[in-house]
Design an enzyme around this catalytic site. Structure first.
Site, mmCIF file in Angstrom:
data_model
loop_
_atom_site.group_PDB
_atom_site.id
_atom_site.type_symbol
_atom_site.label_atom_id
_atom_site.label_comp_id
_atom_site.label_asym_id
_atom_site.label_seq_id
_atom_site.Cartn_x
_atom_site.Cartn_y
_atom_site.Cartn_z
ATOM 1 N N LEU A 109 81.993 69.141 54.893
ATOM 2 C CA LEU A 109 82.693 68.579 53.850
ATOM 3 C C LEU A 109 82.175 69.190 52.462
ATOM 4 O O LEU A 109 81.073 69.290 52.536
ATOM 5 C CB LEU A 109 82.503 66.999 53.952
ATOM 6 C CG LEU A 109 83.265 66.296 55.091
ATOM 7 C CD1 LEU A 109 83.164 64.693 54.781
ATOM 8 C CD2 LEU A 109 84.699 66.490 54.981
ATOM 9 N N ASP A 110 83.019 69.453 51.467
ATOM 10 C CA ASP A 110 82.730 69.808 50.258
ATOM 11 C C ASP A 110 81.791 68.994 49.595
ATOM 12 O O ASP A 110 81.761 67.797 49.835
ATOM 13 C CB ASP A 110 84.003 70.148 49.257
ATOM 14 C CG ASP A 110 84.718 71.234 49.792
ATOM 15 O OD1 ASP A 110 84.353 72.096 50.495
ATOM 16 O OD2 ASP A 110 86.023 71.152 49.508
ATOM 17 N N GLN A 111 80.937 69.303 48.771
ATOM 18 C CA GLN A 111 79.962 68.423 48.150
ATOM 19 C C GLN A 111 80.501 67.208 47.412
ATOM 20 O O GLN A 111 79.956 66.154 47.639
ATOM 21 C CB GLN A 111 78.988 69.398 46.970
ATOM 22 C CG GLN A 111 78.119 68.417 46.170
ATOM 23 C CD GLN A 111 77.134 69.333 45.181
ATOM 24 O OE1 GLN A 111 77.383 70.482 45.115
ATOM 25 N NE2 GLN A 111 76.275 68.736 44.683
ATOM 26 N N ASN A 138 88.159 74.950 51.924
ATOM 27 C CA ASN A 138 88.861 74.485 50.598
ATOM 28 C C ASN A 138 90.401 74.308 50.825
ATOM 29 O O ASN A 138 91.188 74.497 49.913
ATOM 30 C CB ASN A 138 88.542 75.219 49.502
ATOM 31 C CG ASN A 138 87.128 75.177 49.025
ATOM 32 O OD1 ASN A 138 86.522 75.972 48.144
ATOM 33 N ND2 ASN A 138 86.233 74.286 49.281
#
Length: 297
Positions: A136-138, A234
């Site tokens: 998961l993105d930050q 993304n």
């Protein structure tokens, strides 16, 4: 040892002779491995006379009642900006907070979901490990899955599309969408600044397919349920920019406002077949309340 039925969410055992806690648990849970039993104890799932204990050498007396929580969520482990939803011998499912990296970056080496889980499993057994199978993105919060064995890792990585049955996100985006539901399809590529962008040319990049449906909106924002058919880097962020409705707080992908102080993206549901047992598992993380506040009319 007499197994008692008191709280339906726990198994209860009456102690018939003095014993230390770990040997007692190994006897009553003889269908589990030693590491699994130690993990149950370390996670805080064991109670003696209604008092929680994680001490392996806790001395039990005749007549004591030992209760073991049935769920496998970690209770005693202390984490920063994350928590464990489920754990067994093969996998760990976590709920990650916004701002926490999945794995190390050049700027942050230690405070990551991966490092915290690695420290946790090694406390139970120094030989234990965890493996990344997706990210998961930050600044994206929600459900994330890790493997605990190489077998589970390879099964998940090599069969991700067939194993994962549902992967749903909630996105708070700018503006009002013209269509209540739709499908976004493009070929994603990465530029020199490591930003993903879409190409409409077939096979010019990695195929990315995103399904969305509007849950609710007002004049400024829309709350979407977004399901991934593919899982590219993304992907949701790039696709929301493509249709002119960037995710709130996502300056990198076109957002002009950040009224919630975070990225408006949350991994809401992850459902899959267990890579080893084949059991169907479904995990859901509550949508942050601040998302709903912004679409109140």
């Amino acid at each position: 040892m007499i197994k008692k039925r008191l709280n339906p969410n726990m198994d209860h055992y009456e102690v018939e002779a003095e014993s230390e806690l770990l040997p007692f648990l190994l006897r009553v849970l003889d269908n589990k491995s030693r590491n699994s039993v130690k993990s149950i104890l370390t996670r805080g799932q064991v109670f003696v006379n209604n008092n929680n204990t994680t001490k392996h050498n806790f001395l039990l007396k005749e007549g004591d009642i030992v209760a073991i929580q049935k769920n496998k969520a970690a209770k005693a482990a202390s984490f920063i900006n994350m928590g464990i939803l489920y754990e067994d011998e093969e996998i760990i499912v976590i709920e990650k907070g916004t701002g926490l990296l999945s794995i190390a970056s050049e700027k942050e080496k230690s405070l990551t979901a991966y490092n915290q889980l690695m420290d946790y499993v090694k406390k139970i057994n120094p030989k234990n490990r965890v493996f990344i199978v997706h990210r998961l993105d930050q600044d994206t919060s929600g459900v994330m899955l890790f493997a605990k064995t190489e077998k589970a890792k390879y099964q998940l990585q090599n069969n991700w599309k067939s194993i994962v049955k549902e992967r749903t996100y909630i996105a708070l985006v700018e503006g009002v969408l013209s269509q209540p539901k739709g499908i976004i399809k493009s070929w994603l590529k990465e530029n020199k600044a490591f930003k993903m962008y879409s190409s409409s040319k077939q096979d010019d990049g990695k195929l990315a397919i995103t399904h969305y449906e509007v849950i609710k909106n007002n004049n400024e924002f829309s709350l979407l349920s977004v399901e991934l058919e593919t899982g590219r880097k993304n992907q949701i962020r790039a696709h929301m920019e493509d249709i002119g409705h960037p995710i709130v707080g996502d300056k990198r992908y076109g957002s002009q406002v950040n009224p919630i102080g975070r990225l408006g993206l949350h991994a809401n549901v992850l459902a899959f077949r267990h890579p080893v047992t084949k059991e169907f598992l479904r995990f859901e993380s509550k949508v942050p309340k601040v998302f709903y506040k912004k679409i109140q009319t």
